[in-house]
Design a protein around this motif. Structure first.
Motif, PDB file in Angstrom:
ATOM      1  N   GLY A  44      55.557 -10.348  17.141  1.00  0.00           N
ATOM      2  CA  GLY A  44      55.487  -7.957  15.763  1.00  0.00           C
ATOM      3  C   GLY A  44      55.995  -7.257  15.983  1.00  0.00           C
ATOM      4  N   HIS A  45      55.742  -6.812  17.785  1.00  0.00           N
ATOM      5  CA  HIS A  45      55.673  -5.775  18.333  1.00  0.00           C
ATOM      6  C   HIS A  45      57.037  -5.258  18.362  1.00  0.00           C
ATOM      7  CE1 HIS A  45      51.878  -6.785  18.659  1.00  0.00           C
ATOM      8  NE2 HIS A  45      51.334  -5.463  19.562  1.00  0.00           N
ATOM      9  N   ARG A  46      57.003  -3.868  17.528  1.00  0.00           N
ATOM     10  CA  ARG A  46      58.605  -3.213  17.747  1.00  0.00           C
ATOM     11  C   ARG A  46      59.212  -2.523  19.081  1.00  0.00           C
ATOM     12  NH1 ARG A  46      57.154  -0.678  11.452  1.00  0.00           N
ATOM     13  NH2 ARG A  46      57.256  -2.946  10.832  1.00  0.00           N
ATOM     14  N   GLY A  47      58.406  -1.157  19.782  1.00  0.00           N
ATOM     15  CA  GLY A  47      59.446  -0.654  20.584  1.00  0.00           C
ATOM     16  C   GLY A  47      58.350  -0.611  21.828  1.00  0.00           C
ATOM     17  N   TYR A  48      59.172  -0.004  23.211  1.00  0.00           N
ATOM     18  CA  TYR A  48      58.439  -0.337  24.291  1.00  0.00           C
ATOM     19  C   TYR A  48      56.927  -0.378  24.215  1.00  0.00           C
ATOM     20  CZ  TYR A  48      59.981   4.442  24.969  1.00  0.00           C
ATOM     21  OH  TYR A  48      59.514   5.637  25.333  1.00  0.00           O
ATOM     22  N   CYS A  49      57.057   0.902  23.440  1.00  0.00           N
ATOM     23  CA  CYS A  49      55.148   1.530  23.946  1.00  0.00           C
ATOM     24  C   CYS A  49      54.812   0.415  23.401  1.00  0.00           C
ATOM     25  CB  CYS A  49      55.010   2.244  22.639  1.00  0.00           C
ATOM     26  SG  CYS A  49      56.273   4.233  23.485  1.00  0.00           S
ATOM     27  N   ALA A  50      54.970  -0.416  22.319  1.00  0.00           N
ATOM     28  CA  ALA A  50      53.849  -1.175  21.717  1.00  0.00           C
ATOM     29  C   ALA A  50      54.132  -2.698  22.512  1.00  0.00           C
ATOM     30  CB  ALA A  50      54.759  -1.444  20.274  1.00  0.00           C
ATOM     31  N   ILE A  51      55.134  -2.886  22.994  1.00  0.00           N
ATOM     32  CA  ILE A  51      55.091  -3.952  24.217  1.00  0.00           C
ATOM     33  C   ILE A  51      53.888  -3.748  24.924  1.00  0.00           C
ATOM     34  CG2 ILE A  51      56.609  -5.286  25.305  1.00  0.00           C
ATOM     35  CD1 ILE A  51      58.913  -4.604  23.962  1.00  0.00           C
ATOM     36  N   ALA A  52      54.249  -2.848  25.693  1.00  0.00           N
ATOM     37  CA  ALA A  52      53.158  -2.565  26.814  1.00  0.00           C
ATOM     38  C   ALA A  52      51.874  -2.669  26.718  1.00  0.00           C
ATOM     39  CB  ALA A  52      53.357  -1.059  27.103  1.00  0.00           C
ATOM     40  N   GLU A  53      51.866  -2.048  24.919  1.00  0.00           N
ATOM     41  CA  GLU A  53      50.295  -2.215  24.309  1.00  0.00           C
ATOM     42  C   GLU A  53      49.700  -3.340  24.315  1.00  0.00           C
ATOM     43  OE1 GLU A  53      50.174  -0.121  20.855  1.00  0.00           O
ATOM     44  OE2 GLU A  53      50.052   2.104  22.124  1.00  0.00           O
ATOM     45  N   TRP A  54      50.680  -4.534  23.952  1.00  0.00           N
ATOM     46  CA  TRP A  54      50.607  -5.715  23.697  1.00  0.00           C
ATOM     47  C   TRP A  54      49.906  -6.289  25.247  1.00  0.00           C
ATOM     48  CZ3 TRP A  54      52.543 -10.403  25.747  1.00  0.00           C
ATOM     49  CH2 TRP A  54      52.054 -11.616  24.928  1.00  0.00           C
ATOM     50  N   GLY A  55      50.537  -6.297  25.886  1.00  0.00           N
ATOM     51  CA  GLY A  55      50.423  -6.595  27.439  1.00  0.00           C
ATOM     52  C   GLY A  55      48.786  -6.232  27.656  1.00  0.00           C
ATOM     53  N   ARG A  56      48.309  -5.445  26.822  1.00  0.00           N
ATOM     54  CA  ARG A  56      46.955  -4.776  27.800  1.00  0.00           C
ATOM     55  C   ARG A  56      45.875  -5.581  27.053  1.00  0.00           C
ATOM     56  NH1 ARG A  56      47.804   0.084  30.867  1.00  0.00           N
ATOM     57  NH2 ARG A  56      49.498  -0.366  32.478  1.00  0.00           N
ATOM     58  N   ILE A 359      60.209 -14.876   8.594  1.00  0.00           N
ATOM     59  CA  ILE A 359      60.058 -14.354  10.299  1.00  0.00           C
ATOM     60  C   ILE A 359      58.673 -13.012  10.360  1.00  0.00           C
ATOM     61  CG2 ILE A 359      61.364 -12.807  12.077  1.00  0.00           C
ATOM     62  CD1 ILE A 359      62.470 -15.523  11.742  1.00  0.00           C
ATOM     63  N   ALA A 360      58.493 -12.411   9.211  1.00  0.00           N
ATOM     64  CA  ALA A 360      57.213 -11.503   9.506  1.00  0.00           C
ATOM     65  C   ALA A 360      56.247 -12.692   8.817  1.00  0.00           C
ATOM     66  CB  ALA A 360      57.358 -10.799   7.893  1.00  0.00           C
ATOM     67  N   ALA A 361      55.814 -13.725   8.358  1.00  0.00           N
ATOM     68  CA  ALA A 361      54.694 -14.252   8.609  1.00  0.00           C
ATOM     69  C   ALA A 361      54.637 -14.871   9.723  1.00  0.00           C
ATOM     70  CB  ALA A 361      54.912 -15.286   7.033  1.00  0.00           C
ATOM     71  N   ALA A 362      56.013 -15.164  10.668  1.00  0.00           N
ATOM     72  CA  ALA A 362      56.228 -15.923  11.993  1.00  0.00           C
ATOM     73  C   ALA A 362      55.132 -14.568  12.988  1.00  0.00           C
ATOM     74  CB  ALA A 362      57.498 -16.229  12.324  1.00  0.00           C
ATOM     75  N   CYS A 363      55.377 -13.873  12.700  1.00  0.00           N
ATOM     76  CA  CYS A 363      54.797 -12.622  13.815  1.00  0.00           C
ATOM     77  C   CYS A 363      54.070 -12.885  13.701  1.00  0.00           C
ATOM     78  CB  CYS A 363      55.624 -11.961  13.396  1.00  0.00           C
ATOM     79  SG  CYS A 363      57.988 -11.846  13.856  1.00  0.00           S
ATOM     80  N   ARG A 364      53.370 -12.601  12.644  1.00  0.00           N
ATOM     81  CA  ARG A 364      51.839 -12.164  12.078  1.00  0.00           C
ATOM     82  C   ARG A 364      50.610 -13.207  12.867  1.00  0.00           C
ATOM     83  NH1 ARG A 364      53.554 -10.361   7.300  1.00  0.00           N
ATOM     84  NH2 ARG A 364      53.101 -12.374   6.822  1.00  0.00           N
ATOM     85  N   ARG A 365      51.445 -15.069  12.210  1.00  0.00           N
ATOM     86  CA  ARG A 365      50.864 -16.022  12.907  1.00  0.00           C
ATOM     87  C   ARG A 365      51.251 -15.934  14.932  1.00  0.00           C
ATOM     88  NH1 ARG A 365      54.067 -19.537  11.947  1.00  0.00           N
ATOM     89  NH2 ARG A 365      54.392 -20.172  14.249  1.00  0.00           N
ATOM     90  N   PHE A 366      52.101 -15.744  15.270  1.00  0.00           N
ATOM     91  CA  PHE A 366      52.182 -15.496  16.863  1.00  0.00           C
ATOM     92  C   PHE A 366      51.129 -14.273  17.346  1.00  0.00           C
ATOM     93  CE2 PHE A 366      56.555 -17.376  16.374  1.00  0.00           C
ATOM     94  CZ  PHE A 366      56.060 -18.673  16.753  1.00  0.00           C
ATOM     95  N   ALA A 367      50.576 -13.337  16.525  1.00  0.00           N
ATOM     96  CA  ALA A 367      50.179 -12.480  16.613  1.00  0.00           C
ATOM     97  C   ALA A 367      48.866 -13.056  17.466  1.00  0.00           C
ATOM     98  CB  ALA A 367      49.888 -11.162  15.745  1.00  0.00           C
TER      99      ALA A 367
END
Length: 383
Positions: A44-56, A359-367
């Motif tokens: 559920g991470h939307r932008g490239y900044c959020a993608i980088a944060e997810w990796g950390r 899809i929104a619920a799936a994103c929350r579960r994957f998170a």
């Protein structure tokens, strides 16, 4: 619920995309960065900044599984640079091939028919366009059945969808497909390309094709005169506080008379919506053509294809806007808007193939369970 048939793992596809960067100063393998982006979007991470944060946020073990070799995952600036400069046409091509493999390995439901429906339609990345991004309008081909994006092409600001759709079709499998589209793409050249490739079309005729529209209207002006060429189907559905009635009448009257490429039938589609609370009635009549013969497509099948065309809105465009907030994204540099859209399409396609309906619920579960996101990409995280 994982689908029974398994296409080629996405991580293997990403591994074959050549790196455009020079060796010096390169810290992170390109496939690892792309895999990181796909996994983050599944969560559920939307932008490239959020993608980088997810990796950390998930630690070294997950980073190593993705292929990150440096002690830190990519920062936002690194993700920005890669997305800005990557060969987006090559990326789209490889992701399109992967989507085709997913479609080919997913069993067709019983009674669904042999021909695969594909919707053609465009979507503007509104937030990016406001920021001055070039090519912020994207033309996509989306599978009716799974909601997979099979191809996507950017439309230059100085042109429109008509010339771009020819390029999009060149990169798609046409044989055995039925392509549905709105009136803008109802063009002779488009019809001819689809027919030459062994496919079929269902097109809507409006004022941009006045002669064609008038010819179809004339057929249905006095239906009793051509009754032997016509057949009809009707449906009624109740939902969302309204009753929706649809009546489609198809005719072979113009077969052999019209010079439109491949034309076999014309049709008139009448839609009526009755709002239960107010009693208000809304009516609409549209006209269309198809290369499907009466033997291959009775009115009920034409109506089904017509309704399924809007899956491109419900299964793709709407999800990108509502779940991934695409219309408010303001990225505008280089290829970033299209790259982000391509990765969103891929994440949505993975979830659709996995049987997800929300899809929104799936994103929350994957998170909450990032291991499952990695497994969907094709990475098994060791205990």
């Amino acid at each position: 619920m994982i689908a029974q048939s398994h296409p080629r793992p996405l991580i293997d596809v990403l591994a074959e995309i050549p790196d455009f960067r020079k060796r010096r100063g390169k810290r992170h393998p390109l496939p690892a960065v792309l895999a990181l982006a796909c996994a983050a979007m599944l969560c559920g991470h939307r932008g490239y900044c959020a993608i980088a944060e997810w990796g950390r946020n998930y630690g070294q073990k997950l980073a190593r599984a993705l292929g990150i070799t440096h002690k830190k995952t990519p920062c936002a600036a690194t993700v920005h640079t890669i997305f800005k400069n990557i060969d987006v046409e090559l990326l789209e091509s490889e992701l399109g091939k992967w989507a085709e493999s997913v479609l080919a390995t997913t069993p067709v439901p019983e009674g669904a028919g042999e021909d695969e429906g594909v919707a053609l339609d465009g979507k503007t990345l509104r937030g990016s366009r406001k920021q001055g991004a070039v090519k912020a309008h994207l033309l996509s081909a989306v599978s009716h059945r799974l909601g997979l994006t099979l191809g996507q092409q950017a439309v230059d600001d100085k042109t429109n969808e008509i010339p771009v759709v020819q390029e999009l079709l060149k990169n798609l499998i046409l044989e055995g497909r039925v392509f549905t589209m709105d009136a803008l793409l109802t063009q002779r050249e488009v019809a001819q390309t689809i027919i030459d490739g062994g496919g079929d079309y269902i097109m809507i005729a409006k004022d941009n094709q006045p002669r064609l529209k008038q010819e179809i209207q004339d057929v249905f002006q006095e239906p009793e005169l051509l009754a032997d060429t016509m057949s009809t189907t009707e449906t009624a559905n109740l939902g969302h506080g309204r009753i929706e009635k649809r009546r489609l009448t198809a005719s072979t009257a113009l077969l052999g008379y019209s010079d439109w490429p491949g034309l076999q039938q014309v049709f008139q589609l009448e839609r009526t919506a009755i709002f239960k609370k107010s009693g208000e009635r809304r009516q609409e009549v549209v006209y269309g053509i198809t290369s499907l013969s009466a033997e291959r497509a009775a009115p009920d099948r034409l109506l089904a294809f017509s309704r399924q065309h809007w899956h491109i809105e419900n299964k793709s465009h709407w999800v990108r806007d509502v779940t991934f907030d695409e219309d408010r994204s303001q990225v505008r540099c280089g290829s970033i808007p299209q790259v982000m859209a391509a990765l969103r399409n891929t994440a949505i396609g993975l979830m659709r193939w996995n049987g997800e309906t929300n899809i929104a619920a799936a994103c929350r579960r994957f998170a909450a369970r990032p291991r499952e996101a990695l497994a969907l990409i094709g990475i098994q995280l060791e205990n």
